[in-house]
Motif scaffolding. Structure first.
Motif, PDB file in Angstrom:
ATOM      1  N   ILE A  19     -13.694  -0.633  12.338  1.00 11.55           N
ATOM      2  CA  ILE A  19     -13.713   0.731  12.885  1.00 11.55           C
ATOM      3  C   ILE A  19     -14.420   1.691  11.925  1.00 11.55           C
ATOM      4  CG2 ILE A  19     -12.252   2.651  13.649  1.00 11.55           C
ATOM      5  CD1 ILE A  19     -10.139   0.455  14.435  1.00 11.55           C
ATOM      6  N   ASP A  38     -15.732   1.498   0.521  1.00 14.49           N
ATOM      7  CA  ASP A  38     -15.080   0.240   0.905  1.00 14.49           C
ATOM      8  C   ASP A  38     -15.043  -0.714  -0.282  1.00 14.49           C
ATOM      9  OD1 ASP A  38     -14.693  -1.136   4.046  1.00 14.49           O
ATOM     10  OD2 ASP A  38     -14.424  -2.350   2.238  1.00 14.49           O
ATOM     11  N   GLY A  41     -12.282  -5.866   0.643  1.00 15.90           N
ATOM     12  CA  GLY A  41     -11.193  -6.842   0.525  1.00 15.90           C
ATOM     13  C   GLY A  41     -10.906  -7.573   1.825  1.00 15.90           C
ATOM     14  N   ASP A  73     -10.841   1.935  -4.627  1.00 18.49           N
ATOM     15  CA  ASP A  73      -9.629   1.606  -3.859  1.00 18.49           C
ATOM     16  C   ASP A  73      -8.973   2.926  -3.440  1.00 18.49           C
ATOM     17  OD1 ASP A  73      -7.027   1.010  -3.129  1.00 18.49           O
ATOM     18  OD2 ASP A  73      -6.666  -0.368  -4.794  1.00 18.49           O
ATOM     19  N   VAL A  74      -8.811   3.147  -2.134  1.00 25.15           N
ATOM     20  CA  VAL A  74      -8.260   4.437  -1.676  1.00 25.15           C
ATOM     21  C   VAL A  74      -6.837   4.689  -2.178  1.00 25.15           C
ATOM     22  CG1 VAL A  74      -9.664   4.731   0.408  1.00 25.15           C
ATOM     23  CG2 VAL A  74      -7.504   3.468   0.551  1.00 25.15           C
ATOM     24  N   ILE A 100     -10.025   5.715   7.186  1.00 25.11           N
ATOM     25  CA  ILE A 100      -9.921   4.585   8.107  1.00 25.11           C
ATOM     26  C   ILE A 100      -9.508   3.289   7.395  1.00 25.11           C
ATOM     27  CG2 ILE A 100     -11.196   3.260   9.863  1.00 25.11           C
ATOM     28  CD1 ILE A 100     -12.825   5.786  10.375  1.00 25.11           C
ATOM     29  N   TYR A 164       3.438  -1.522   7.488  1.00 16.26           N
ATOM     30  CA  TYR A 164       2.266  -0.949   8.155  1.00 16.26           C
ATOM     31  C   TYR A 164       2.688   0.150   9.146  1.00 16.26           C
ATOM     32  CZ  TYR A 164      -1.893  -1.158  11.257  1.00 16.26           C
ATOM     33  OH  TYR A 164      -2.996  -0.872  12.027  1.00 16.26           O
ATOM     34  N   LYS A 168       1.930   4.163   9.016  1.00 16.02           N
ATOM     35  CA  LYS A 168       1.194   4.845  10.089  1.00 16.02           C
ATOM     36  C   LYS A 168       2.003   6.037  10.620  1.00 16.02           C
ATOM     37  CE  LYS A 168      -2.632   2.420  10.327  1.00 16.02           C
ATOM     38  NZ  LYS A 168      -3.838   3.001   9.693  1.00 16.02           N
ATOM     39  N   PRO A 194      -6.380   3.824  17.309  1.00 18.78           N
ATOM     40  CA  PRO A 194      -7.377   2.975  17.978  1.00 18.78           C
ATOM     41  C   PRO A 194      -6.827   1.661  18.512  1.00 18.78           C
ATOM     42  CG  PRO A 194      -7.561   2.713  15.599  1.00 18.78           C
ATOM     43  CD  PRO A 194      -6.394   3.644  15.837  1.00 18.78           C
ATOM     44  N   ALA A 196      -9.094  -1.872  18.979  1.00 22.29           N
ATOM     45  CA  ALA A 196     -10.477  -2.365  18.892  1.00 22.29           C
ATOM     46  C   ALA A 196     -10.504  -3.826  18.501  1.00 22.29           C
ATOM     47  CB  ALA A 196     -11.247  -1.555  17.862  1.00 22.29           C
ATOM     48  N   THR A 198     -11.576  -6.149  16.051  1.00 23.96           N
ATOM     49  CA  THR A 198     -12.033  -6.263  14.658  1.00 23.96           C
ATOM     50  C   THR A 198     -11.351  -7.488  14.070  1.00 23.96           C
ATOM     51  OG1 THR A 198     -10.196  -5.048  13.656  1.00 23.96           O
ATOM     52  CG2 THR A 198     -12.044  -3.720  14.464  1.00 23.96           C
ATOM     53  N   ARG A 199     -11.653  -7.778  12.814  1.00 26.90           N
ATOM     54  CA  ARG A 199     -10.999  -8.956  12.211  1.00 26.90           C
ATOM     55  C   ARG A 199      -9.493  -8.731  12.078  1.00 26.90           C
ATOM     56  NH1 ARG A 199     -12.018  -8.624   5.691  1.00 26.90           N
ATOM     57  NH2 ARG A 199     -11.029  -6.599   5.517  1.00 26.90           N
ATOM     58  N   THR A 201      -7.550  -7.538  14.384  1.00 26.97           N
ATOM     59  CA  THR A 201      -6.876  -7.860  15.641  1.00 26.97           C
ATOM     60  C   THR A 201      -7.323  -9.210  16.211  1.00 26.97           C
ATOM     61  OG1 THR A 201      -8.584  -6.537  16.699  1.00 26.97           O
ATOM     62  CG2 THR A 201      -6.418  -5.510  16.460  1.00 26.97           C
TER      63      THR A 201
END
Ligand code: NAD
Length: 314
Positions: A19, A38, A41, A73-74, A100, A164, A168, A194, A196, A198-199, A201
């Motif tokens: 995303i 990014d 990871g 790293d955020v 994101i 997680y 969120k 979202p 979507a 992606t890896r 999901t």
């Protein structure tokens, strides 16, 4: 190429894949310069790789905008500061933050380690705080800013990864509250929720996990089929983030939007749906006996227990 974000400068975290990548490109397609943040990871947060961020930088540059990579790293306060600084130093200012970046380390609550809890909460919730904290003073000073966060449908209590889900939920609260604190200065804070392909999901392990949760009755039987039918590449809805990041969305603040290839939606904030009242001055405190009667008859009419006990009543 559009020009809705011409002259605007953005940081996008998690922009190397999925995303975040789609959003970085959507912002660039509207003319924004982008810091592609990014660390490269795995879904579980392990490892580092500069390639994903470098590739997205090249894609953005091909669109004619300026782009630089940040591999920090955020969840680190100082790395997040460097991301914001990179935007100002390279492009002159920061108008857009898209938070994101994310990881997932699913476990049932009784199996989850302290480290699994801390790492996931740190990347999602603290990571969102970190970039916001460093960008907010600059945005307030220039009286313009757009912050877009990322929640998940799990935030209402999605089982089997409560690290997680709870992070969120925290991001939703951060969005609602930061919008109120920053709105007066012309800085909006919204979130996308979202769905979507992606890896995160579409990975085999994830699909196995969903099958197990369906078998255990933790998810609806049609969950996997729905997922396979509905999940589109995030590029199908990334323009929604570009819209939230634009001057066109100046009056949209403190909102959470469901976004997918097939649907756009608006999440309401939790509200009290039913009330019983009493005059405590004349009637005194609620008593246990009253509460036992009031809860089923007034407060929880039509209520369904999300996980009724499958054991003998004690
Ligand atoms: N895919 C979905 O359907 C879905 C649904 C709900 C929420 N989300 C959320 O959307 C966001 C993006 O997910 P995705 O599906 O694109 O996943 P993804 O794994 O494809 O992409 C996540 C990116 O974030 C980066 N990242 C991870 N930890 C980082 C850190 N500490 N610092 C910097 N970068 C980091 C990764 O390297 C990766 O490139 C996440 O916050 C996720 O929780 C996704």
């Amino acid at each position: 190429m559009g020009d809705k974000l011409k002259g605007k400068n953005a940081i996008v975290t998690g922009a190397g894949r999925g995303i975040g990548k789609a959003v970085a490109i959507a912002l660039a397609q509207e003319g924004a310069n982008v810091v592609v943040c990014d660390l490269g990871g795995g879904v579980d947060g392990s490892g580092i790789d500069k390639t994903p961020a470098d590739e997205v930088v090249a894609e953005c540059q091909k669109l004619g905008v300026k782009a630089v990579a940040q591999y920090g790293d955020v969840s680190s306060f100082t790395d997040a500061e460097a991301m914001v600084r990179a935007c100002v130093d390279n492009f002159g200012s920061i108008e857009i933050v898209a938070n994101i970046a994310g990881i997932d380390k699913p476990k049932m609550i009784w199996n989850m380690t302290e480290e699994e809890w801390d790492q996931v909460v740190a990347v999602h919730l603290k990571g969102t705080f970190n970039t916001t904290r460093h960008a907010a003073p600059l945005m307030r000073e220039q009286k313009y800013g757009r912050i877009i966060n990322t929640v998940s449908e799990a935030f209402i209590g999605g089982p089997s990864h409560l690290n997680y889900a709870a992070a969120k939920g925290g991001i939703a609260t951060l969005t609602y509250g930061a919008a109120r604190e920053l709105g007066k200065a012309g800085v909006t804070v919204n979130a996308i929720c979202p769905r979507a392909w992606t890896r995160m999901t579409a990975d085999d392990k994830v699909i196995e996990g969903i099958k197990k949760r369906i078998e255990a009755g933790l998810m609806p039987a049609d969950q996997l089929d729905r997922m396979m039918n509905e999940l589109a590449d995030p590029s199908y809805f990334a323009a929604f983030v570009a819209y939230l990041a634009s001057p066109d969305a100046a009056d949209i603040n403190g909102q959470v939007f469901f976004v997918s290839g097939t649907e756009l939606g608006h999440w309401t904030q939790p509200t009290i749906d039913t009330k019983v009242t009493r005059d405590w001055k004349t009637e005194g405190p609620w008593t246990f006996d009253e509460i036992v009667k009031l809860v089923p008859s007034k407060l929880l009419v039509d209520y369904v227990n999300p996980a009724p006990a499958q054991t003998e009543k004690k």
